[in-house]
Design a protein around this motif. Sequence first.
Motif, PDB file in Angstrom:
ATOM      1  N   GLU A 308     -13.384  27.000  24.701  1.00 14.47           N
ATOM      2  CA  GLU A 308     -13.238  25.821  25.562  1.00 14.47           C
ATOM      3  C   GLU A 308     -14.612  25.302  26.012  1.00 14.47           C
ATOM      4  O   GLU A 308     -15.575  26.070  26.121  1.00 14.47           O
ATOM      5  CB  GLU A 308     -12.380  26.145  26.792  1.00 14.47           C
ATOM      6  N   GLU A 312     -14.960  22.787  31.383  1.00 12.82           N
ATOM      7  CA  GLU A 312     -13.530  22.510  31.452  1.00 12.82           C
ATOM      8  C   GLU A 312     -12.751  23.405  32.418  1.00 12.82           C
ATOM      9  O   GLU A 312     -11.833  22.923  33.103  1.00 12.82           O
ATOM     10  CB  GLU A 312     -12.925  22.608  30.051  1.00 12.82           C
ATOM     11  N   THR A 315     -12.865  21.947  35.956  1.00 14.09           N
ATOM     12  CA  THR A 315     -12.228  20.624  35.999  1.00 14.09           C
ATOM     13  C   THR A 315     -10.714  20.756  35.985  1.00 14.09           C
ATOM     14  O   THR A 315     -10.001  20.127  36.781  1.00 14.09           O
ATOM     15  CB  THR A 315     -12.708  19.777  34.806  1.00 14.09           C
ATOM     16  N   ARG A 316     -10.206  21.575  35.078  1.00 13.36           N
ATOM     17  CA  ARG A 316      -8.755  21.766  34.989  1.00 13.36           C
ATOM     18  C   ARG A 316      -8.204  22.482  36.222  1.00 13.36           C
ATOM     19  O   ARG A 316      -7.099  22.187  36.687  1.00 13.36           O
ATOM     20  CB  ARG A 316      -8.403  22.531  33.712  1.00 13.36           C
TER      21      ARG A 316
END
Length: 359
Positions: A308, A312, A315-316
Amino acid sequence: MTEQTERSLDGPTRPAPVGRIVSPRPLGEVRVWPDTFADRLTAPLPGVRGMSRLAYERAVRPDAEGLRGVGRLPYAPEPLPDTDAGTTTVTWVGHASWIVRTGGLTILTDPVWSRRILGTPARITPVGVRWEDLPTVDAVVISHNHYDHLDAPTLRRLPPNTPLFVPAGLGRWFRRRRFSCVTELDWWESAVLNGVRFDFVPSHHWSKRTLTDTCRSLWGGWIINGIGGADGQRVYFAGDSGYGHWFTEIGRRHPGIDLALLPIGAYEPRWWLGDVHTDPEEAVQAYEDLGARAMAPMHWATFLLSAEPVLEPLTRLRAAWQRAGHPREHLWDLPIGGSRVLDGARTPHSPQPPQGISG
């Protein structure tokens, strides 16, 4: 008092009946364990076909686009906060390494101060606290024996009489390295050091360090109960885990967790890592299952272990947290080197029933 396992004088421990109150294990006890803990697995281990697919897809590291965020990873080292026997503080060193100060003790979780670990590129962020800036280390907890959680060069920096709390079957590794106070625990067992209680709890993971020791030692997380033992502030350190039923059970047996240190990274590709590493959305679900008051993410922004993009996970996580409607102040998304102090309020939210989460 949590549910643990019965003591056995003539062989390995066996699960205690539900509701049985079992006293803490003696510190440094040498015990006999089964040859394998493979019966504790909650998912099949990777096979040759899966490893071949991983090599074919070349999905083991972020691509060039995913690496562009390295320069923006959260890194803000600061002096350790003042603390006393009645205060609990946590400091994120990076990956799964934390400094937990509670009940007058300084405790390290899965300490990795090395720049590089076996089979992985060098760390992409520096260590958040220099080794020479550490207070005296009073105890260490280890979740399992994978190289990014059990780092021999870091452990060699510790005095050999440092109290170590480790999973069942892993004590021999430490005693061979001349550590003299190694306490091995099975799931749901505990031990007490200077009034601070250490409970070993299950996780959805596995263990392996060499070609011949797959699942020869156990894996799990830790509940660290601060001043006053089980009545003090409670920090849950998950170690490594996929998502599953154990989080609900941990919350049931250990109600009132003040802070859950939960992994959010090393999750892509899901077909390869979904059983053993939570993704950010699953980490939020685990927090809910635990009934914890606050959550601090870890296991990201340090080593390139999966595919990934490097930014990320956070953020997720923030998006999933907002969608779930949890108070923003209960998400302690610290930078590496950052610290937080737990206050005295004990107001964990009510656990919610597990919901389906897409990987």
